[in-house]
Design a protein around this motif. Structure first.
Motif, PDB file in Angstrom:
ATOM      1  N   ARG A 105       2.312   1.456  -3.620  1.00  0.00           N
ATOM      2  CA  ARG A 105       1.169   2.377  -4.366  1.00  0.00           C
ATOM      3  C   ARG A 105       1.146   3.813  -4.215  1.00  0.00           C
ATOM      4  O   ARG A 105       1.032   4.465  -5.142  1.00  0.00           O
ATOM      5  CB  ARG A 105      -0.002   1.174  -4.250  1.00  0.00           C
TER       6      ARG A 105
ATOM      7  N   LEU B  23       2.595   0.777 -10.941  1.00  0.00           N
ATOM      8  CA  LEU B  23       1.057   0.792 -10.721  1.00  0.00           C
ATOM      9  C   LEU B  23       0.283  -0.315 -11.650  1.00  0.00           C
ATOM     10  O   LEU B  23      -0.844  -0.936 -11.011  1.00  0.00           O
ATOM     11  CB  LEU B  23       0.469   2.223 -10.994  1.00  0.00           C
TER      12      LEU B  23
ATOM     13  N   CYS C  96       3.947   5.788  -5.424  1.00  0.00           N
ATOM     14  CA  CYS C  96       4.050   6.072  -7.088  1.00  0.00           C
ATOM     15  C   CYS C  96       3.118   6.926  -7.466  1.00  0.00           C
ATOM     16  O   CYS C  96       3.188   7.703  -8.379  1.00  0.00           O
ATOM     17  CB  CYS C  96       3.911   4.637  -7.720  1.00  0.00           C
ATOM     18  N   GLU C  97       1.757   6.835  -6.861  1.00  0.00           N
ATOM     19  CA  GLU C  97       0.514   7.765  -7.343  1.00  0.00           C
ATOM     20  C   GLU C  97       0.902   8.955  -6.910  1.00  0.00           C
ATOM     21  O   GLU C  97       0.626   9.901  -7.715  1.00  0.00           O
ATOM     22  CB  GLU C  97      -0.721   7.201  -6.589  1.00  0.00           C
TER      23      GLU C  97
ATOM     24  N   SER D 230       0.768  -1.314   0.036  1.00  0.00           N
ATOM     25  CA  SER D 230       0.105   0.194   0.156  1.00  0.00           C
ATOM     26  C   SER D 230       0.850   1.256  -0.012  1.00  0.00           C
ATOM     27  O   SER D 230       0.625   2.267  -0.682  1.00  0.00           O
ATOM     28  CB  SER D 230      -1.171   0.029   1.029  1.00  0.00           C
TER      29      SER D 230
END
Length: 752
Positions: free
Chosen positions: A464, A491, A467-468, A461
């Motif tokens: 992710r 992703l 990266c976002e 988590s």
């Protein structure tokens, strides 16, 4: 509609003052004061040989002692001694001790078996000086204040809160001197480490009593001024002397000095306001706001596990797999971003150390942070890889709530990038063509078994989210980062969060939640990252996970319930969030502190965030007004709470529905909000300053309003008779001053 506040701050906060009718006899119920650096916990003792003593157990956050050995043996916080008010008689009852929140000071009337002592104590808001002012009657004219270095503290008092055999206490050499009416106590730990305490006494002939509500001056009136310096050099001694000498102890001088202390606090509290119909939780919240500013300031060290109130503990430092992150969690919505600067400053100052914490082969592009350290952040990454990334989520919140582009460009973006690069070095392609993470620890799960799991929820988590966020940040900064393609690939190909079809989110690829787990590390995607739980399918999965986790009773702690409350609030479960908060109250000490084997300050502070989450949330580019109000709360109000995008929001909830919202844009960011006003049968009205409001309603019933920087809009129910006043909810009289002395009957509803 004009929004006006009708808040009598001294009167409002007085209903939440901590109050003792019998003397506190432990750290758990002591009266605490502090200024972000220097602190004192004030309490007494029941042993017959020490019943005449009121202790001021001192702490200074930067006083540490080095240990030899591995890198894990970082310099640790150490106890530094105490002031003792030694009275002629035993402390009797009923006494009255009060922490005056508005003025950030302790006041007391203490009867003894020989007479009476009147007392006032504070630690100045902007100088590292404690002030203890006392006045006695004839029977207690022999009362005196003495300072004791830690080794000299009476063993009865020193061991009153227990001995933790895991706690490192250095060998301490003590030297006491007196020079020009200033007493010095120098405690040396070796290697040039230690602390210097200086204090001086002023009698009634040389100092005037302060004005207004302060204690009257009698012929036994005395004032003790004390400071503590980190260090044992001649310069440290001179610095201590200078701090005391610059205080003018004439009547006008000390009154002005205390007025500047009060002014700081009087400016601090009104930055935001909440009032709710649960007096216990309302009091708890405001004491946390007092505690926050007593524990850190923008130009001071980050909060560790105990703040400036040192006592027996196995955790005398900073812990990064939850504690620091949760300690800072309430500052953002509370519109107290200046307090968050202490964390930001630490990251700036020690960025090179964060790089050095990773293996040498990765230092060209990576950084990380192990589980625990001293203030130098020297903590090599071991089996917990995501701690720095989680800390960067706090940094991201500091940015998003302020929209400080310099913070984003100069610190957040490059350091978050490095923390994600560390994960990128560890990613492996599986037989399924997906990207996987090797075995790592999910914080606090099976700690004593040293359990590790592939594809831990905690790390997946965080990777992710990172990266976002980097993609979003690079676009905002207009940076053509060569890693953008790789972040997008991660992703697209990163293995999904592991799920047990019955129990919900798994700890990781190798473990379902099969025994008690005090941490919410397997729910991090739901809270605080908010990257899961948005669709109905994800929401159902998160609810199933939450309830299974809390049903596993074996290892739940206080912070389990703060996490559960915020998770429930994120899922819109207001009644459930309230139930978790009421469960938390059974873990909280009478003075709102929290302790397991030692103090862990983050738990009550995170409880304050959970209350905020019931009233206001902002994530996913949406501002949610009253998103998780419990059914029994038919009214609530808040003013100038802050959200992502740099908005200040005020709102009033009455008769079970929202009546009024005021939103002010500080940065000119897009403004989109969710409110029950959009579903009102009567409809709603939007007014904007000196212009026709520009807004539209989306399919999800969110309202998007065009607001430039400095502009604001007011939304209210059509036909509303609300006059635009922000005022406290009427208090339940029997619940005034809930915290302070031990009042266990109140937890069970016995009326006062």
């Amino acid at each position: 509609m004009n929004i006006q506040t009708d808040i009598n701050w001294p009167a409002f906060l007085s209903r939440h003052d901590m109050l003792w009718k019998t003397k506190p006899i432990s750290w758990d119920e002591g009266a605490f004061i502090g200024n972000g650096l220097l602190g004192a916990m004030i309490y007494s003792e029941e042993h017959r040989d020490q019943r005449h003593v009121l202790r001021f157990v001192l702490g200074r956050t930067d006083v540490t002692a080095s240990r030899s050995g591995s890198a894990k043996n970082f310099p640790v916080r150490v106890p530094i001694g105490e002031l003792a008010l030694e009275m002629v008689g035993w402390i009797y009852q009923p006494c009255e001790i009060r922490i005056d929140l508005w003025n950030a000071e302790m006041r007391a009337v203490i009867p003894t078996t020989k007479g009476e002592v009147r007392l006032r104590a504070l630690i100045h808001a902007s100088s590292p000086v404690a002030c203890i002012e006392l006045d006695t009657d004839e029977g207690e004219q022999g009362a005196k204040i003495n300072w004791y270095a830690y080794p000299d503290v009476n063993p009865i008092l020193k061991n009153a809160d227990g001995i933790n055999l895991n706690q490192y206490i250095p060998a301490i050499a003590v030297e006491k001197t007196e020079e020009k009416e200033i007493f010095f106590g120098i405690q040396s730990y070796g290697q040039g480490e230690g602390c210097t305490t200086a204090w001086k006494m002023h009698t009634h002939e040389r100092v005037g009593a302060c004005k207004e509500e302060d204690m009257p001056r009698g012929k036994n009136h005395r004032v003790c001024l004390l400071t503590v310096m980190n260090g044992v050099s001649e310069q440290d001694k001179e610095n201590a002397r200078r701090e005391l000498d610059k205080i003018d102890v004439t009547e006008t001088g000390i009154s002005d000095w205390i007025s500047t202390h009060r002014m700081w606090w009087h400016n601090y509290y009104p930055a935001s306001f909440i009032s709710i119909p649960d007096m216990q939780l309302e009091s708890f919240y405001w004491i946390q706001m007092y505690k926050l500013a007593s524990a850190t300031r923008k130009d001071m060290l980050p909060m560790d596990n105990q703040g400036p109130w040192m006592t027996s503990t196995p955790w005398p430092g900073l812990w990064f797999n939850m504690n620091v992150q949760m300690s800072y969690s309430p500052v953002y919505t509370a519109n107290r971003l200046e307090l968050g600067q202490s964390l930001i400053s630490s990251l700036r100052q020690h960025e090179k150390q964060l790089i050095h914490n990773v293996p040498e082969a990765f230092r060209c592009d990576s950084a990380g942070l192990g589980r625990s350290s001293s203030y130098d952040l020297n903590s090599p990454v071991d089996d917990e890889v995501g701690n720095l990334t989680w800390l960067m989520h706090n940094c991201w919140r500091q940015y998003r709530y302020s929209m400080d582009n310099e913070l984003l460009r100069e610190l957040l973006y490059p350091l978050l990038r490095r923390s994600i690069c560390l994960y990128m070095h560890l990613l492996e392609e599986g037989d399924d063509g997906m990207l996987h993470l090797p075995p790592m620890v999910s914080p606090e799960y099976g700690s004593f078994k040293q359990l590790m799991t592939r594809d831990s929820h905690y790390d997946l988590s965080l990777l992710r989210w990172g990266c976002e966020t980097l993609l979003q940040a690079s676009e905002r900064l207009e940076i053509l980062d060569p890693l953008r393609e790789r972040w997008n690939e991660i992703l697209a190909r990163l293995t999904p969060l592991p799920v047990d079809p019955v129990l919900g989110y798994k700890i990781g690829g190798d473990f379902s939640l099969e025994f008690g787990h005090r941490h919410f590390s397997h729910l991090l995607a739901v809270f605080p990252l908010h990257i899961a739980g948005r669709s109905e399918e994800e929401r159902s999965l998160a609810i199933r996970t939450l309830r299974h986790w809390i049903a596993m009773e074996g290892d739940l702690r206080g912070f389990s319930f703060t996490g559960a409350a915020s998770i429930a609030a994120a899922l819109g479960l207001g009644d459930e969030a309230l139930a978790y908060m009421r469960s938390l109250m059974h873990f909280i000490k009478p003075n709102t502190m929290y302790k397991e084997a030692g103090p862990v300050i983050e738990t009550p502070l995170a409880g304050a965030e959970a209350i905020q989450d019931m009233l206001l949330q902002s994530w996913g580019n949406l501002i949610r007004i009253f998103p998780a109000i419990p059914g029994e709360w038919q009214e609530a109000v808040f003013h100038n709470l802050r959200t992502e995008g740099g908005f200040l929001v005020s709102a009033v909830y009455k008769a079970g529905r929202t009546e009024l919202i005021r939103i002010r844009s500080l940065a000119g960011e897009p403004c989109r909000l969710i409110t029950d006003l959009a579903h009102s049968e009567e409809g709603f009205v939007i007014e904007a300053q000196n212009m026709t409001p520009d807004y539209r309603i989306h399919e999800d019933q969110s309202i998007e309003i065009s607001l430039g920087q400095g502009e604001e809009a007011v939304i209210y129910a059509a036909g509303s008779s609300h006059n635009g006043a922000i005022a406290p909810i009427q208090a339940e009289p029997g619940m005034y001053n809930f915290f302070g002395g031990k009042k266990p009957w109140r937890l069970y509803g016995i009326p006062k």
